[in-house]
Design an enzyme around this catalytic site. Structure first.
Site, PDB file in Angstrom:
ATOM      1  N   GLU A 109     -15.364  -2.650   2.018  1.00 39.03           N
ATOM      2  CA  GLU A 109     -15.158  -3.570   0.899  1.00 39.03           C
ATOM      3  C   GLU A 109     -14.384  -4.807   1.327  1.00 39.03           C
ATOM      4  O   GLU A 109     -13.446  -4.716   2.116  1.00 39.03           O
ATOM      5  CB  GLU A 109     -14.390  -2.857  -0.213  1.00 39.03           C
ATOM      6  N   CYS A 122      -9.621 -10.973   1.489  1.00 36.38           N
ATOM      7  CA  CYS A 122      -8.969  -9.762   1.979  1.00 36.38           C
ATOM      8  C   CYS A 122     -10.014  -8.943   2.719  1.00 36.38           C
ATOM      9  O   CYS A 122     -11.035  -8.568   2.149  1.00 36.38           O
ATOM     10  CB  CYS A 122      -8.417  -8.997   0.777  1.00 36.38           C
ATOM     11  N   CYS A 129      -8.754   5.510   6.451  1.00 35.44           N
ATOM     12  CA  CYS A 129      -7.476   5.251   7.141  1.00 35.44           C
ATOM     13  C   CYS A 129      -6.955   6.565   7.693  1.00 35.44           C
ATOM     14  O   CYS A 129      -7.132   7.616   7.086  1.00 35.44           O
ATOM     15  CB  CYS A 129      -6.465   4.659   6.148  1.00 35.44           C
ATOM     16  N   CYS A 133      -0.447   7.367   3.160  1.00 36.53           N
ATOM     17  CA  CYS A 133       0.616   6.909   2.258  1.00 36.53           C
ATOM     18  C   CYS A 133       0.247   7.429   0.865  1.00 36.53           C
ATOM     19  O   CYS A 133      -0.899   7.295   0.436  1.00 36.53           O
ATOM     20  CB  CYS A 133       0.696   5.390   2.266  1.00 36.53           C
ATOM     21  N   CYS A 136      -1.544   5.301  -2.014  1.00 31.96           N
ATOM     22  CA  CYS A 136      -2.678   4.437  -1.666  1.00 31.96           C
ATOM     23  C   CYS A 136      -4.008   5.183  -1.777  1.00 31.96           C
ATOM     24  O   CYS A 136      -4.162   6.282  -1.230  1.00 31.96           O
ATOM     25  CB  CYS A 136      -2.486   3.931  -0.237  1.00 31.96           C
ATOM     26  N   GLY A 185      -7.719   0.381   5.635  1.00 33.07           N
ATOM     27  CA  GLY A 185      -7.361   0.722   7.011  1.00 33.07           C
ATOM     28  C   GLY A 185      -6.041   0.154   7.486  1.00 33.07           C
ATOM     29  O   GLY A 185      -5.424  -0.683   6.835  1.00 33.07           O
ATOM     30  N   SER A 217      -1.242  -7.171   7.522  1.00 32.01           N
ATOM     31  CA  SER A 217      -0.322  -6.244   6.862  1.00 32.01           C
ATOM     32  C   SER A 217      -0.372  -4.898   7.566  1.00 32.01           C
ATOM     33  O   SER A 217      -1.439  -4.346   7.805  1.00 32.01           O
ATOM     34  CB  SER A 217      -0.728  -6.085   5.393  1.00 32.01           C
ATOM     35  N   CYS A 359      -4.718  -4.331  -4.584  1.00 30.46           N
ATOM     36  CA  CYS A 359      -4.113  -3.672  -3.417  1.00 30.46           C
ATOM     37  C   CYS A 359      -4.120  -2.164  -3.561  1.00 30.46           C
ATOM     38  O   CYS A 359      -3.694  -1.637  -4.585  1.00 30.46           O
ATOM     39  CB  CYS A 359      -2.642  -4.037  -3.307  1.00 30.46           C
TER      40      CYS A 359
HETATM   41  N1  SAH Z   1      -2.693  -0.494   6.046  1.00 27.80           N
HETATM   42  C1  SAH Z   1      -2.055  -1.718   5.843  1.00 27.80           C
HETATM   43  C2  SAH Z   1      -2.865  -2.749   5.083  1.00 27.80           C
HETATM   44  C3  SAH Z   1      -3.677  -2.282   3.900  1.00 27.80           C
HETATM   45  S1  SAH Z   1      -2.852  -1.859   2.418  1.00 27.80           S
HETATM   46  C4  SAH Z   1      -0.705  -1.497   5.183  1.00 27.80           C
HETATM   47  O1  SAH Z   1      -0.449  -0.386   4.759  1.00 27.80           O
HETATM   48  O2  SAH Z   1       0.072  -2.440   5.137  1.00 27.80           O
HETATM   49  C5  SAH Z   1      -2.325  -3.423   1.722  1.00 27.80           C
HETATM   50  C6  SAH Z   1      -1.072  -3.295   0.856  1.00 27.80           C
HETATM   51  O3  SAH Z   1      -1.327  -2.605  -0.377  1.00 27.80           O
HETATM   52  C7  SAH Z   1       0.029  -2.499   1.549  1.00 27.80           C
HETATM   53  O4  SAH Z   1       1.279  -3.122   1.371  1.00 27.80           O
HETATM   54  C8  SAH Z   1      -0.014  -1.199   0.804  1.00 27.80           C
HETATM   55  O5  SAH Z   1       1.188  -0.499   0.928  1.00 27.80           O
HETATM   56  C9  SAH Z   1      -0.286  -1.666  -0.592  1.00 27.80           C
HETATM   57  N2  SAH Z   1      -0.758  -0.609  -1.486  1.00 27.80           N
HETATM   58  C10 SAH Z   1      -1.367   0.540  -1.159  1.00 27.80           C
HETATM   59  N3  SAH Z   1      -1.662   1.246  -2.277  1.00 27.80           N
HETATM   60  C11 SAH Z   1      -1.231   0.523  -3.330  1.00 27.80           C
HETATM   61  C12 SAH Z   1      -1.288   0.705  -4.754  1.00 27.80           C
HETATM   62  N4  SAH Z   1      -1.877   1.750  -5.286  1.00 27.80           N
HETATM   63  N5  SAH Z   1      -0.761  -0.254  -5.528  1.00 27.80           N
HETATM   64  C13 SAH Z   1      -0.217  -1.370  -4.985  1.00 27.80           C
HETATM   65  N6  SAH Z   1      -0.144  -1.604  -3.651  1.00 27.80           N
HETATM   66  C14 SAH Z   1      -0.652  -0.664  -2.839  1.00 27.80           C
HETATM   67 FE1  SF4 Z   2      -1.109   3.511   4.127  1.00 22.88          FE
HETATM   68 FE2  SF4 Z   2      -2.175   1.080   4.432  1.00 22.88          FE
HETATM   69 FE3  SF4 Z   2      -3.540   3.287   5.200  1.00 22.88          FE
HETATM   70 FE4  SF4 Z   2      -3.176   2.786   2.621  1.00 22.88          FE
HETATM   71  S1  SF4 Z   2      -4.347   1.543   4.041  1.00 22.88           S
HETATM   72  S2  SF4 Z   2      -2.903   4.770   3.658  1.00 22.88           S
HETATM   73  S3  SF4 Z   2      -1.129   1.842   2.600  1.00 22.88           S
HETATM   74  S4  SF4 Z   2      -1.602   2.517   6.046  1.00 22.88           S
END
Ligand code: SAH
Ligand code: SF4
Length: 371
Positions: A109, A122, A129, A133, A136, A185, A217, A359
């Site tokens: 996407e 974006c 991934c 986290c 996410c 990712g 990021s 995000c």
């Molecule tokens: N993997 C990388 C980039 C992709 S995520 C990272 O983790 O930074 C992009 C951003 O969205 C990150 O800051 C992530 O922590 C945030 N994010 C993930 N899940 C989210 C959610 N449900 N609501 C808001 N931000 C979120």
């Molecule tokens: Fe964590 Fe970023 Fe992977 Fe989501 S995309 S699981 S925020 S590292």
């Protein structure tokens, strides 16, 4: 698993199913090497590079200053085809999301967010991934594979196609001005491909996007933060989301490997960091988890040691998530504590929520096929 065996296990396919090699993703040296058996002068490689990345052509036929027979034989061996569109959605706020199908069928996407003074694309770096986290949505999709350099460039070039932004006569005003590696990712778990793609994206003779307009990021992969600073110097955004190790490890398991102190050391050493060019930390607001006044104060303490800015992200819900978002008055209070301590703390406006394009909401149905 070692980094190199991880990279090959999850590598993108090199060739298309029809056996041709995608030329997108190749730098000038690689194009020169591919042209060598054709016995053509070296300036041809430059011409072809220019057609691909500056003019955005999708066929060799369109390369009008390249001899016809060379165009035909290049077409036999190489491809300039773009990914297919599996779905396109437009949000009420103008945000657009495309689901792109790569030649091997994997789905990725991308999201385009238009704003008054800029337009941000974006892009994704992996299908799924490795990390998990807890807040996410992408983290619930196992890593299927890394995206190749070509596929990352494809995402930007496809968006330029859609926005009709390839220069015809002279340079048009671009609406796609910024790129953020914030889609699906963890980009620093696919660093070599990111590096190859971003070198072409930043090349003034390539896609010509300034490194100040590309933000990567990361969840905090310390060794590659250092490497990325040395080799690329893109703008850095770090997903922090908690002010201490106990809490961060609970919601971001990667913190067990790279704890906050090591992470902040790497950020403090990132090139060109100053009061005018601060490291951005992302902080998602999870109701009752990481959003107390105490948490805000602790955050100001740990961030004192480097010029920083905190992007406060209201949590975006997704089906099955175990969190809710902090109510807005409390988010504002949290931001105020940071601002009073001299840390800029803008609250990110959520975009594209109605099409699950915000995000952390990206996820595709791709699954890893057994190999
Ligand atoms: N993997 C990388 C980039 C992709 S995520 C990272 O983790 O930074 C992009 C951003 O969205 C990150 O800051 C992530 O922590 C945030 N994010 C993930 N899940 C989210 C959610 N449900 N609501 C808001 N931000 C979120
Ligand atoms: Fe964590 Fe970023 Fe992977 Fe989501 S995309 S699981 S925020 S590292």
């Amino acid at each position: 698993m070692s980094r190199s065996s991880h990279a090959s296990k999850f590598a993108a396919p090199k060739r298309l199913p029809d056996g041709r090699l995608p030329l997108i993703g190749c730098n000038i040296d690689e194009i020169t090497e591919f042209l060598a058996p054709h016995n053509v002068p070296s300036y041809r490689a430059k011409q072809i590079y220019h057609w691909i990345y500056q003019r955005g052509v999708t066929t060799f036929e369109a390369m009008s200053n390249v001899p016809k027979d060379l165009r035909a034989s290049l077409d036999q061996e190489f491809s300039l085809a773009r990914p297919e569109v599996a779905r396109h959605q437009k949000s009420n706020d103008g945000t657009q999301k495309w689901l792109l199908k790569m030649p091997d069928g994997q789905l990725v996407e991308i999201v385009y967010i238009p704003e008054e003074t800029r337009g941000t694309l974006c892009i994704s770096s992996q299908v799924g991934c490795t990390l998990t986290c807890k807040f996410c949505h992408t983290g619930t999709q196992k890593l299927v594979r890394n995206l190749g350099a070509a596929e990352m460039l494809h995402q930007i070039m496809f968006a330029r196609d859609m926005l009709d932004e390839w220069p015809k006569d002279g340079q048009p005003d671009r609406t796609l001005t910024n790129v953020v590696l914030m889609g699906m990712g963890e980009p620093l778990y696919n660093y070599e491909n990111i590096r190859d793609a971003m070198r072409i994206a930043m090349d003034p003779d390539g896609l010509a996007i300034s490194k100040r307009r590309i933000t990567l990021s990361t969840s905090g992969v310390v060794p590659q933060i250092i490497q990325c600073g040395e080799e690329l110097g893109l703008k850095l955004a770090v997903s922090l989301h908690a002010p201490n190790d106990a809490l961060r490890s609970e919601i971001m398991p990667i913190n067990n490997k790279y704890p906050i102190n090591d992470l902040l050391n790497a950020c403090a050493g990132y090139p060109d960091i100053s009061e005018h060019n601060r490291v951005t930390f992302e902080y998602v607001m999870l109701d009752g988890v990481n959003d107390s006044i105490e948490n805000a104060k602790e955050l100001t303490q740990i961030l004192k040691r480097l010029p920083s800015k905190v992007n406060i992200i209201p949590f975006n819900p997704w089906p099955g998530a175990e969190y809710t978002c902090t109510p807005m008055p409390r988010i504002k209070e949290f931001a105020k504590i940071l601002e009073r301590a001299g840390i800029p703390a803008p609250i990110r406006k959520t975009r594209g929520e109605d099409i699950l394009a915000a995000c952390g909401q990206l996820k595709t149905d791709s699954e890893r096929a057994p190999r």
